[in-house]
Design a protein around this motif. Structure first.
Motif, mmCIF file in Angstrom:
data_model
loop_
_atom_site.group_PDB
_atom_site.id
_atom_site.type_symbol
_atom_site.label_atom_id
_atom_site.label_comp_id
_atom_site.label_asym_id
_atom_site.label_seq_id
_atom_site.Cartn_x
_atom_site.Cartn_y
_atom_site.Cartn_z
ATOM 1 N N ALA A 11 0.878 -1.251 0.066
ATOM 2 C CA ALA A 11 0.051 -0.036 0.103
ATOM 3 C C ALA A 11 0.716 1.387 -0.043
ATOM 4 O O ALA A 11 1.956 1.285 0.304
ATOM 5 N N ARG A 12 0.160 2.484 -0.509
ATOM 6 C CA ARG A 12 0.916 3.671 -0.444
ATOM 7 C C ARG A 12 1.452 4.033 1.093
ATOM 8 O O ARG A 12 0.704 3.791 2.018
ATOM 9 N N GLY A 13 2.569 4.364 1.206
ATOM 10 C CA GLY A 13 3.165 4.696 2.462
ATOM 11 C C GLY A 13 3.952 3.639 2.975
ATOM 12 O O GLY A 13 4.581 3.650 4.095
ATOM 13 N N CYS A 14 3.678 2.414 2.539
ATOM 14 C CA CYS A 14 4.561 1.352 2.788
ATOM 15 C C CYS A 14 5.904 1.238 2.351
ATOM 16 O O CYS A 14 5.856 1.610 1.036
ATOM 17 N N ALA A 15 6.771 0.977 2.993
ATOM 18 C CA ALA A 15 8.204 0.823 2.469
ATOM 19 C C ALA A 15 8.875 -0.486 3.031
ATOM 20 O O ALA A 15 8.822 -0.745 4.055
ATOM 21 N N ILE A 16 9.236 -1.096 1.892
ATOM 22 C CA ILE A 16 9.836 -2.718 2.210
ATOM 23 C C ILE A 16 11.256 -2.606 1.562
ATOM 24 O O ILE A 16 11.501 -2.185 0.600
ATOM 25 N N THR A 17 12.070 -3.188 2.530
ATOM 26 C CA THR A 17 13.578 -3.181 2.049
ATOM 27 C C THR A 17 13.928 -4.555 1.790
ATOM 28 O O THR A 17 13.881 -5.489 3.019
ATOM 29 N N GLY A 18 14.584 -5.161 0.782
ATOM 30 C CA GLY A 18 14.873 -6.483 0.379
ATOM 31 C C GLY A 18 13.829 -7.022 -0.698
ATOM 32 O O GLY A 18 13.153 -6.303 -1.402
ATOM 33 N N ASP A 19 14.415 -8.263 -1.165
ATOM 34 C CA ASP A 19 13.733 -8.917 -2.365
ATOM 35 C C ASP A 19 12.493 -9.611 -1.972
ATOM 36 O O ASP A 19 12.578 -10.224 -1.037
ATOM 37 N N MET A 20 11.447 -9.850 -2.873
ATOM 38 C CA MET A 20 10.478 -10.462 -2.815
ATOM 39 C C MET A 20 10.301 -11.523 -3.931
ATOM 40 O O MET A 20 10.358 -11.168 -5.092
ATOM 41 N N VAL A 21 9.730 -12.622 -3.358
ATOM 42 C CA VAL A 21 9.440 -13.753 -4.291
ATOM 43 C C VAL A 21 7.963 -14.034 -4.083
ATOM 44 O O VAL A 21 7.773 -14.493 -2.983
ATOM 45 N N VAL A 22 6.962 -13.786 -5.096
ATOM 46 C CA VAL A 22 5.466 -14.423 -4.861
ATOM 47 C C VAL A 22 5.212 -15.365 -5.747
ATOM 48 O O VAL A 22 5.450 -15.074 -7.120
ATOM 49 N N ASP A 23 4.384 -16.442 -5.510
ATOM 50 C CA ASP A 23 3.744 -17.264 -6.486
ATOM 51 C C ASP A 23 2.377 -16.894 -6.945
ATOM 52 O O ASP A 23 1.529 -17.650 -7.303
ATOM 53 N N HIS A 24 1.997 -15.537 -6.719
ATOM 54 C CA HIS A 24 0.863 -14.941 -7.367
ATOM 55 C C HIS A 24 0.809 -13.572 -7.733
ATOM 56 O O HIS A 24 2.092 -13.134 -7.968
ATOM 57 N N GLY A 25 -0.206 -12.938 -8.012
ATOM 58 C CA GLY A 25 -0.221 -11.390 -8.464
ATOM 59 C C GLY A 25 0.210 -10.501 -7.172
ATOM 60 O O GLY A 25 0.182 -10.794 -6.232
ATOM 61 N N ILE A 26 0.619 -9.261 -7.615
ATOM 62 C CA ILE A 26 1.170 -8.294 -6.624
ATOM 63 C C ILE A 26 1.000 -6.949 -7.306
ATOM 64 O O ILE A 26 1.136 -6.756 -8.355
ATOM 65 N N SER A 27 0.376 -5.986 -6.275
ATOM 66 C CA SER A 27 0.189 -4.837 -6.695
ATOM 67 C C SER A 27 1.094 -3.652 -5.731
ATOM 68 O O SER A 27 0.986 -3.951 -4.613
ATOM 69 N N CYS A 28 2.006 -2.992 -5.999
ATOM 70 C CA CYS A 28 2.731 -2.346 -5.586
ATOM 71 C C CYS A 28 2.486 -0.601 -5.750
ATOM 72 O O CYS A 28 2.611 -0.179 -6.846
ATOM 73 N N PHE A 29 2.098 -0.025 -4.488
ATOM 74 C CA PHE A 29 1.825 1.338 -4.692
ATOM 75 C C PHE A 29 2.738 2.190 -3.732
ATOM 76 O O PHE A 29 2.596 3.379 -3.578
ATOM 77 N N GLY A 30 3.433 1.393 -2.958
ATOM 78 C CA GLY A 30 4.504 1.859 -2.137
ATOM 79 C C GLY A 30 5.835 1.809 -2.586
ATOM 80 O O GLY A 30 6.267 1.918 -3.836
ATOM 81 N N LEU A 31 7.062 1.771 -1.910
ATOM 82 C CA LEU A 31 8.267 1.562 -2.104
ATOM 83 C C LEU A 31 9.053 0.173 -1.617
ATOM 84 O O LEU A 31 8.634 -0.152 -0.738
ATOM 85 N N LEU A 32 9.587 -0.542 -2.670
ATOM 86 C CA LEU A 32 10.189 -1.673 -2.492
ATOM 87 C C LEU A 32 11.449 -1.544 -2.910
ATOM 88 O O LEU A 32 11.866 -1.214 -4.123
ATOM 89 N N ASP A 33 12.487 -1.280 -1.743
ATOM 90 C CA ASP A 33 14.167 -1.297 -2.034
ATOM 91 C C ASP A 33 14.398 -2.454 -2.321
ATOM 92 O O ASP A 33 15.111 -3.025 -1.251
ATOM 93 N N GLY A 34 14.427 -3.217 -3.534
ATOM 94 C CA GLY A 34 14.817 -4.558 -3.674
ATOM 95 C C GLY A 34 14.075 -5.052 -4.835
ATOM 96 O O GLY A 34 13.209 -4.374 -5.425
ATOM 97 N N GLY A 35 14.559 -6.141 -5.470
ATOM 98 C CA GLY A 35 14.009 -6.834 -6.583
ATOM 99 C C GLY A 35 12.625 -7.591 -6.131
ATOM 100 O O GLY A 35 12.560 -7.704 -5.138
ATOM 101 N N ILE A 36 11.813 -7.884 -7.197
ATOM 102 C CA ILE A 36 10.425 -8.538 -6.862
ATOM 103 C C ILE A 36 10.323 -9.490 -8.226
ATOM 104 O O ILE A 36 10.539 -8.947 -9.229
ATOM 105 N N ILE A 37 9.892 -10.809 -7.846
ATOM 106 C CA ILE A 37 9.577 -11.804 -8.855
ATOM 107 C C ILE A 37 8.168 -12.127 -8.550
ATOM 108 O O ILE A 37 7.904 -12.592 -7.125
#
Length: 150
Positions: A11-37
């Motif tokens: 969500a907006r205002g959310c910040a995540i540091t690190g990489d993410m791997v998910v086996d489904h859909g993802i919607s990002c409206f915040g900050l992800l400081d890392g890679g995403i799969i």
């Protein structure tokens, strides 16, 4: 029987540091400081969303910003900003607000994600620490997410 919809929301205002791997859909409206799969479904970077790393998915839609490479195995739609190389094998759509700073390469499906993951995974596996006294490899019980992401 009703089908379940699995999606992760950053969500907006959310910040995540690190990489993410998910086996489904993802919607990002915040900050992800890392890679995403996202291995299945839609990887959506919404307006105001920022990924500082590689974004990889089956179907990728970018309305926000990605500072890193983008890999799409299926469809790719860009209405936002990408500062990095784009690798795709399916369809691509650039919207009126699309801004690209990098190269755009159409590649075979197997080269969008899988081949790079295997190459780098082998490099990580060979770089495991060794016991300095005996020179033998020391196996770790910690899963290194960078084997998947890198």
């Amino acid at each position: 029987m009703k089908a379940e919809l699995n999606i992760t929301l950053i969500a907006r205002g959310c910040a995540i540091t690190g990489d993410m791997v998910v086996d489904h859909g993802i919607s990002c409206f915040g900050l992800l400081d890392g890679g995403i799969i996202s291995t299945q479904g839609l990887l959506h970077i919404g307006e105001g969303g920022l990924i500082k790393g590689t974004a990889q998915g089956e179907h990728v839609r970018i309305d926000g910003r990605v500072d890193g490479d983008v890999h799409a195995r299926g469809s790719l739609e860009i209405n936002g900003q990408v500062s990095g190389d784009i690798f795709y094998c399916g369809t691509i759509r650039l919207g009126p607000r699309a801004a690209l700073n990098g190269t755009l390469k159409r590649v075979a499906r197997m080269l969008t994600i899988e081949a790079q993951t295997e190459q780098k995974q082998g490099a990580v596996a060979d770089a495991r620490p060794s016991d300095s006294a005996s020179g033998e490899r020391v196996e770790s019980n910690v899963t290194d997410i960078s084997r998947v992401i890198a």
